[in-house]
Enzyme design. Structure first.
Site, PDB file in Angstrom:
ATOM      1  CB  SER A   1       2.108   6.557   1.095  1.00 16.27           C
ATOM      2  OG  SER A   1       1.423   5.985   0.007  1.00 16.27           O
TER       3      SER A   1
ATOM      4  CG  HIS B   1       7.263  -6.467  -3.799  1.00 11.54           C
ATOM      5  ND1 HIS B   1       7.817  -6.831  -2.590  1.00 11.54           N
ATOM      6  CD2 HIS B   1       5.944  -6.790  -3.727  1.00 11.54           C
ATOM      7  CE1 HIS B   1       6.879  -7.338  -1.812  1.00 11.54           C
ATOM      8  NE2 HIS B   1       5.740  -7.332  -2.474  1.00 11.54           N
TER       9      HIS B   1
ATOM     10  N   GLY C   1       0.028  -7.934  -0.831  1.00 11.80           N
ATOM     11  CA  GLY C   1      -0.255  -7.498  -2.186  1.00 11.80           C
ATOM     12  C   GLY C   1      -0.533  -8.666  -3.109  1.00 11.80           C
TER      13      GLY C   1
ATOM     14  CB  THR D   1       9.949   8.581   4.796  1.00  6.46           C
ATOM     15  OG1 THR D   1       9.955   9.417   5.974  1.00  6.46           O
ATOM     16  CG2 THR D   1      10.906   7.406   4.994  1.00  6.46           C
TER      17      THR D   1
END
Length: 588
Positions: free
Chosen positions: A458, A224, A55, A509
């Site tokens: 996801s 994060h 990221g 999840t």
């Protein structure tokens, strides 16, 4: 936290930041469509190519570490979200030299491992020599809490990239470079601390985790905004003492990941983004002093600076590399660490000869077109398919604020945005495409949209599942598709997904909603009953402690207040697919 930024548009911010790397280093070029920074073609001898990434928001990692002596390419995702598997595959297949093999080095985050791993497997299937090393050096979260996830990768990863890059530059084989990279990764421990969480540009103020009190520090905070091991009010000497204990206390069974038994130890102190240079000097002195006085460790190299940030994080991390024998004839770890690297994210400067060469070569070959999907012989009324898909996608888009709120409580707040972005893209696609009655052709046209618009964990899970579903549909006999046929194909897809993630019902999840839908559909052949089962299962994740994903690292009791965002979002999709209206599908 400061929510003021010079550039508030996160997409514009990432794109322009990547472009800046080509301005600061003549060695590198940018594939802006795929967000890949890569070494320009040259007349240098071929070598093993090394690719990393993740990221955006951790600069100078990883794009500023592309160049001679380190990375061959870096792949960037959106802020704090992994790049897609297609981005990584493009980097492997089209933006680096593959003649000597490719080593992919990735930090241990679920989305990164899944997306980079998927790309590696695709490259291997295409006959390319590729290996992958996963780095998990963070001891901020111990064994008990990390569970199946394992240790996060943080700033120590940079040392792995430097050592592997230097060895590759010497012309060594893929096997040797991968072996030494793993050895380095196994001999690094790191821990961070921060005085405040960070604000992600473009995100609404308030859609963040709670702030730290004045004078309070979070020990072990992730890059994060993830929670660490504890919050406490500590002055620097006590804070450093607590951090070094987590790194070096061999009696701490939860964190004794590495026994530092070497006469040679490398220390790296990394600025998480906004600690002043003056304070970094004071921190460095405190760490080195305590290492010597409390542990008898006198580092042979002290590396201090900004290598892996958390945007403008008000914190720092400490990494220790245990220098060991590489068992590779020739250079040792220290020689590899000291070797020059012509990159802006490391300490070595760009050579004068490189500027004067004015190399403007680029790689312009396009990614190959996938083989055209052949008709399956299966049939479904395309008007019904379109109607139900539109209902399902509209429900996901409408639920975004609620999903985001849930994910802000138990995650990093990006789940709803990612689902909405994917849903909007697919909705636009089916609105502009003349669908056929062949469900496989419809699905095949949707899969690239999902792969290119949905990033993070996801996105990877949905991409793997849908690719497996396409393969399962292709195996069915020709004719009209029935709920029974769908259940059979979906079960095959579930089985395929289970090979790439340990997530099972009860881990909190999206599979908590997925499995019940498939099971009830198989038993009842009733889509509405299956959707109701998914909704019920998503609701039951409220109070369920996470075993996987970033929520593992988030402290507090937020999981008792809200359902899992991913499961909730999928349940909303199934509700629309079943044809339920808003009055039938109230918020979970």
């Amino acid at each position: 936290m400061s929510s003021k930024h010079f550039i508030d548009d996160p997409t514009h911010l990432v794109n322009t930041a990547l472009h800046s790397l080509t301005l600061a280093n003549p060695n590198v070029a940018l594939d802006s469509d795929s967000k890949i920074v890569y070494r320009r073609p040259s007349h240098d001898k071929p070598q093993v190519s090394i690719i990393s990434g993740g990221g955006s928001g951790h600069e100078p990692s990883f794009g500023a570490m592309v160049g001679p002596g380190m990375l061959s390419a870096a792949v960037a995702g959106t802020i704090f979200a992994s790049p897609s598997a297609e981005q990584v595959r493009t980097a492997i297949a089209h933006r680096v030299d593959t003649s000597r093999g490719v080593l992919v080095v990735v930090m241990n985050y679920t989305g990164d491992v899944l997306n980079f791993g998927m790309a590696v497997e695709k490259a291997k299937a295409a006959g390319l020599p590729v290996d992958m090393v996963v780095v998990g050096d963070d001891v901020g979260v111990g064994r008990a809490k990390a569970g199946k996830v394992g240790r996060r990768g943080i700033a120590g990863t940079v040392l792995v990239l430097k050592i592997a890059g230097a060895l590759a530059a010497q012309g060594r084989s893929l096997g040797e470079v991968a072996k030494v990279a793993r050895l380095a990764a196994d001999n690094i421990v790191s821990v961070g601390a921060s005085l405040e969480h960070v604000h992600v540009p473009g995100r609404a103020v308030g859609a963040q985790d709670d702030t730290l009190a004045q004078g309070e520090v979070e020990i072990g905070m992730g890059i994060h905004n993830e929670a660490g091991s504890e919050r406490a009010k500590l002055h620097l000497p006590r804070l450093v003492g607590r951090m070094l204990a987590q790194l070096l206390d061999s009696s701490d069974e939860d964190r004794a990941f590495l026994k530092v038994n070497s006469n040679e130890v490398v220390l790296m102190i990394n600025n998480l983004g906004s600690v002043s240079v003056l304070e970094m000097g004071g921190i460095t002195t405190e760490v080195v002093t305590q290492l010597g006085s409390s542990y008898g460790i006198h580092p042979v190299r002290i590396i201090t600076g900004t290598f892996m940030t958390s945007l403008n994080g008000l914190g720092f991390s400490v990494s220790l590399l245990n220098v060991v024998n590489t068992d590779v004839a020739g250079p040792g770890m220290m020689e590899l660490l000291d070797a020059g690297a012509e990159v802006t994210g490391w300490s070595a400067p760009i050579r004068k000869e490189t500027w004067e060469a004015k190399n403007v070569a680029t790689r312009t070959d396009e990614r190959g077109h996938d083989e055209q999907v052949k008709p399956s012989g299966l049939r479904m009324d395309k008007s019904i398919v379109k109607e139900r898909l539109e209902l399902a996608l509209d429900r996901v888009i409408a639920a975004e604020p609620e999903i985001t709120r849930y994910d802000t409580v138990v995650g990093d707040g990006d789940c709803g945005i990612g689902l909405k972005r994917g849903a909007e893209a697919v909705l636009k696609h089916i609105g502009q495409t003349d669908l056929t009655d062949d469900p496989l052709l419809t699905l095949a046209s949707i899969i690239p949209i999902v792969e290119s618009t949905m990033d993070g964990t996801s996105g990877a899970l949905y991409a793997i599942f849908l690719n497996a579903l396409a393969r399962a549909l292709r195996s069915l006999p020709s004719g009209d598709l029935t709920p029974s046929s769908w259940a059979e194909a979906l079960q095959q897809s579930c089985d395929a997904l289970s090979k790439y993630t340990p997530a099972r019902p009860g881990d909190r999840t999206l599979v908590d909603a997925l499995y019940p839908f498939i099971q009830v559909l198989g038993k009842t052949r009733d889509v509405k009953k299956a959707a109701e089962a998914a909704k019920k299962a998503a609701d039951e994740t409220r109070g369920m402690q996470a075993s996987l994903g970033r929520a593992v690292y988030v402290g507090g009791k937020g999981f008792e207040q809200v359902p899992d965002p991913g499961a909730f979002g999928l349940a909303c999709f199934f509700g629309g697919l079943a044809g339920g209206g808003d009055e039938e599908w109230e918020r979970v």
